[in-house]
Write a protein that holds these residues in place. Structure first.
Motif, PDB file in Angstrom:
ATOM      1  N   CYS A 156       0.822  -1.218   0.000  1.00  0.00           N
ATOM      2  CA  CYS A 156       0.000   0.000   0.000  1.00  0.00           C
ATOM      3  C   CYS A 156       0.854   1.265   0.000  1.00  0.00           C
ATOM      4  N   THR A 157       2.087   1.151   0.474  1.00  0.00           N
ATOM      5  CA  THR A 157       2.936   2.338   0.593  1.00  0.00           C
ATOM      6  C   THR A 157       3.811   2.582  -0.627  1.00  0.00           C
ATOM      7  N   ASP A 158       3.900   1.601  -1.516  1.00  0.00           N
ATOM      8  CA  ASP A 158       4.741   1.755  -2.702  1.00  0.00           C
ATOM      9  C   ASP A 158       3.877   1.648  -3.953  1.00  0.00           C
ATOM     10  N   ALA A 159       3.913   2.684  -4.765  1.00  0.00           N
ATOM     11  CA  ALA A 159       3.150   2.660  -6.016  1.00  0.00           C
ATOM     12  C   ALA A 159       3.773   1.634  -6.954  1.00  0.00           C
ATOM     13  N   ALA A 160       2.945   0.770  -7.506  1.00  0.00           N
ATOM     14  CA  ALA A 160       3.430  -0.264  -8.419  1.00  0.00           C
ATOM     15  C   ALA A 160       3.893   0.345  -9.734  1.00  0.00           C
ATOM     16  N   LEU A 161       3.266   1.437 -10.125  1.00  0.00           N
ATOM     17  CA  LEU A 161       3.556   2.065 -11.406  1.00  0.00           C
ATOM     18  C   LEU A 161       3.115   3.518 -11.319  1.00  0.00           C
ATOM     19  N   ARG A 162       3.899   4.392 -11.896  1.00  0.00           N
ATOM     20  CA  ARG A 162       3.498   5.808 -11.991  1.00  0.00           C
ATOM     21  C   ARG A 162       3.485   6.193 -13.460  1.00  0.00           C
ATOM     22  N   VAL A 163       2.409   6.818 -13.857  1.00  0.00           N
ATOM     23  CA  VAL A 163       2.264   7.325 -15.221  1.00  0.00           C
ATOM     24  C   VAL A 163       2.034   8.826 -15.107  1.00  0.00           C
ATOM     25  N   LEU A 164       2.892   9.608 -15.720  1.00  0.00           N
ATOM     26  CA  LEU A 164       2.849  11.066 -15.623  1.00  0.00           C
ATOM     27  C   LEU A 164       2.853  11.525 -14.160  1.00  0.00           C
ATOM     28  N   GLY A 165       3.591  10.807 -13.329  1.00  0.00           N
ATOM     29  CA  GLY A 165       3.743  11.165 -11.929  1.00  0.00           C
ATOM     30  C   GLY A 165       2.636  10.669 -11.007  1.00  0.00           C
ATOM     31  N   LEU A 166       1.604  10.065 -11.565  1.00  0.00           N
ATOM     32  CA  LEU A 166       0.489   9.587 -10.742  1.00  0.00           C
ATOM     33  C   LEU A 166       0.462   8.069 -10.690  1.00  0.00           C
ATOM     34  N   SER A 167       0.149   7.551  -9.518  1.00  0.00           N
ATOM     35  CA  SER A 167      -0.010   6.113  -9.338  1.00  0.00           C
ATOM     36  C   SER A 167      -1.425   5.722  -9.756  1.00  0.00           C
ATOM     37  N   PHE A 168      -1.724   4.426  -9.648  1.00  0.00           N
ATOM     38  CA  PHE A 168      -3.089   3.956  -9.919  1.00  0.00           C
ATOM     39  C   PHE A 168      -4.080   4.691  -9.016  1.00  0.00           C
ATOM     40  N   ALA A 169      -3.708   4.907  -7.757  1.00  0.00           N
ATOM     41  CA  ALA A 169      -4.584   5.605  -6.820  1.00  0.00           C
ATOM     42  C   ALA A 169      -4.841   7.038  -7.273  1.00  0.00           C
ATOM     43  N   GLY A 170      -3.808   7.709  -7.738  1.00  0.00           N
ATOM     44  CA  GLY A 170      -3.966   9.076  -8.230  1.00  0.00           C
ATOM     45  C   GLY A 170      -4.857   9.155  -9.452  1.00  0.00           C
ATOM     46  N   TRP A 171      -4.668   8.219 -10.376  1.00  0.00           N
ATOM     47  CA  TRP A 171      -5.530   8.196 -11.566  1.00  0.00           C
ATOM     48  C   TRP A 171      -6.961   7.850 -11.194  1.00  0.00           C
ATOM     49  N   ASN A 172      -7.124   7.025 -10.151  1.00  0.00           N
ATOM     50  CA  ASN A 172      -8.468   6.712  -9.683  1.00  0.00           C
ATOM     51  C   ASN A 172      -9.166   7.964  -9.155  1.00  0.00           C
ATOM     52  N   VAL A 173      -8.426   8.829  -8.484  1.00  0.00           N
ATOM     53  CA  VAL A 173      -9.014  10.079  -7.988  1.00  0.00           C
ATOM     54  C   VAL A 173      -9.549  10.893  -9.165  1.00  0.00           C
ATOM     55  N   ILE A 174      -8.745  11.026 -10.201  1.00  0.00           N
ATOM     56  CA  ILE A 174      -9.158  11.809 -11.366  1.00  0.00           C
ATOM     57  C   ILE A 174     -10.386  11.177 -12.033  1.00  0.00           C
ATOM     58  N   ALA A 175     -10.340   9.873 -12.249  1.00  0.00           N
ATOM     59  CA  ALA A 175     -11.473   9.192 -12.882  1.00  0.00           C
ATOM     60  C   ALA A 175     -12.727   9.314 -12.027  1.00  0.00           C
ATOM     61  N   SER A 176     -12.585   9.132 -10.719  1.00  0.00           N
ATOM     62  CA  SER A 176     -13.739   9.200  -9.821  1.00  0.00           C
ATOM     63  C   SER A 176     -14.361  10.593  -9.803  1.00  0.00           C
ATOM     64  N   VAL A 177     -13.530  11.622  -9.775  1.00  0.00           N
ATOM     65  CA  VAL A 177     -14.048  12.997  -9.753  1.00  0.00           C
ATOM     66  C   VAL A 177     -14.771  13.311 -11.069  1.00  0.00           C
ATOM     67  N   ILE A 178     -14.202  12.899 -12.185  1.00  0.00           N
ATOM     68  CA  ILE A 178     -14.854  13.136 -13.480  1.00  0.00           C
ATOM     69  C   ILE A 178     -16.187  12.395 -13.546  1.00  0.00           C
ATOM     70  N   LEU A 179     -16.198  11.128 -13.128  1.00  0.00           N
ATOM     71  CA  LEU A 179     -17.440  10.349 -13.161  1.00  0.00           C
ATOM     72  C   LEU A 179     -18.470  10.905 -12.187  1.00  0.00           C
ATOM     73  N   ALA A 180     -18.021  11.385 -11.031  1.00  0.00           N
ATOM     74  CA  ALA A 180     -18.945  12.014 -10.080  1.00  0.00           C
ATOM     75  C   ALA A 180     -19.558  13.270 -10.692  1.00  0.00           C
ATOM     76  N   ALA A 181     -18.734  14.077 -11.361  1.00  0.00           N
ATOM     77  CA  ALA A 181     -19.243  15.298 -11.991  1.00  0.00           C
ATOM     78  C   ALA A 181     -20.274  14.967 -13.066  1.00  0.00           C
ATOM     79  N   ILE A 182     -20.004  13.945 -13.868  1.00  0.00           N
ATOM     80  CA  ILE A 182     -20.950  13.549 -14.915  1.00  0.00           C
ATOM     81  C   ILE A 182     -22.268  13.105 -14.293  1.00  0.00           C
ATOM     82  N   ALA A 183     -22.190  12.264 -13.277  1.00  0.00           N
ATOM     83  CA  ALA A 183     -23.402  11.740 -12.639  1.00  0.00           C
ATOM     84  C   ALA A 183     -24.173  12.847 -11.929  1.00  0.00           C
ATOM     85  N   LEU A 184     -23.483  13.705 -11.191  1.00  0.00           N
ATOM     86  CA  LEU A 184     -24.167  14.761 -10.446  1.00  0.00           C
ATOM     87  C   LEU A 184     -24.766  15.812 -11.384  1.00  0.00           C
ATOM     88  N   ARG A 185     -24.077  16.104 -12.461  1.00  0.00           N
ATOM     89  CA  ARG A 185     -24.645  17.038 -13.454  1.00  0.00           C
ATOM     90  C   ARG A 185     -25.873  16.421 -14.110  1.00  0.00           C
TER      91      ARG A 185
END
Length: 173
Positions: free
Chosen positions: A139-168
């Motif tokens: 949990c403390t070591d990112a398995a992979l970073r793409v453009l500086g973001l780990s899977f968790a970071g990309w999940n934040v972006i995807a989740s926020v975008i999907l939340a915005a779509i659903a809430l709108r």
């Protein structure tokens, strides 16, 4: 044809676009995570698995939102389902922020967070091959970073975008 019937047949289904986009987005996001696990050999940690839960709940709710929209059921029902998706995706974003913070060592992760052994063969002959092909991040070591973001970071972006779509969509439906 009766005027109200023809008008209801030609009106676009309320919330359909948001329901479809959010549901497909959730399926693509969790599908990507599953592909990294099963094709890429990345064994998810406990926090990674926890971040998938909002998607596992959100996809069936999204399918229900699509159905209620296509069948032109009461708009409040589609709105409520889209609102639930939006809330789930915000929870997913929160889990992603927590996990990314653990990876960046901003705070401690759970004591029980260890690499899971799912996907490793119980066949002794295949065990060495599995150990070479599986990448077990903690949990403390990112398995992979793409453009500086780990899977968790990309999940934040995807989740926020999907939340915005659903809430709108919920606001407009």
């Amino acid at each position: 044809m009766e005027p109200s019937l023809s008008a209801s047949l030609t009106q676009p289904a309320r919330g359909l676009f948001s329901s479809v986009v959010a549901t497909l987005g959730m399926a693509a996001t969790v599908g990507g995570a599953l592909a990294f696990e099963h094709i890429g050999g990345y064994i998810p940690c406990a926090l990674c698995l926890m971040q998938r839960t909002p998607y596992y709940w959100g996809i069936p709710i999204g399918i229900l939102a699509i159905v209620t929209s296509v069948l032109k059921m009461p708009a409040w029902l589609t709105r409520t389902l889209l609102l639930a998706i939006g809330i789930l995706m915000l929870v997913g974003a929160g889990l992603g922020v927590y996990h990314a913070g653990v990876e960046w060592h901003f705070w401690e992760g759970p004591a029980t967070c260890a690499t899971t052994a799912s996907g490793v063969s119980s066949n002794v002959g295949d065990l060495l091959g599995d150990l070479d092909s599986k990448h077990g991040p903690s949990c403390t070591d990112a398995a992979l970073r793409v453009l500086g973001l780990s899977f968790a970071g990309w999940n934040v972006i995807a989740s926020v975008i999907l939340a915005a779509i659903a809430l709108r969509g919920a606001a407009k439906a």
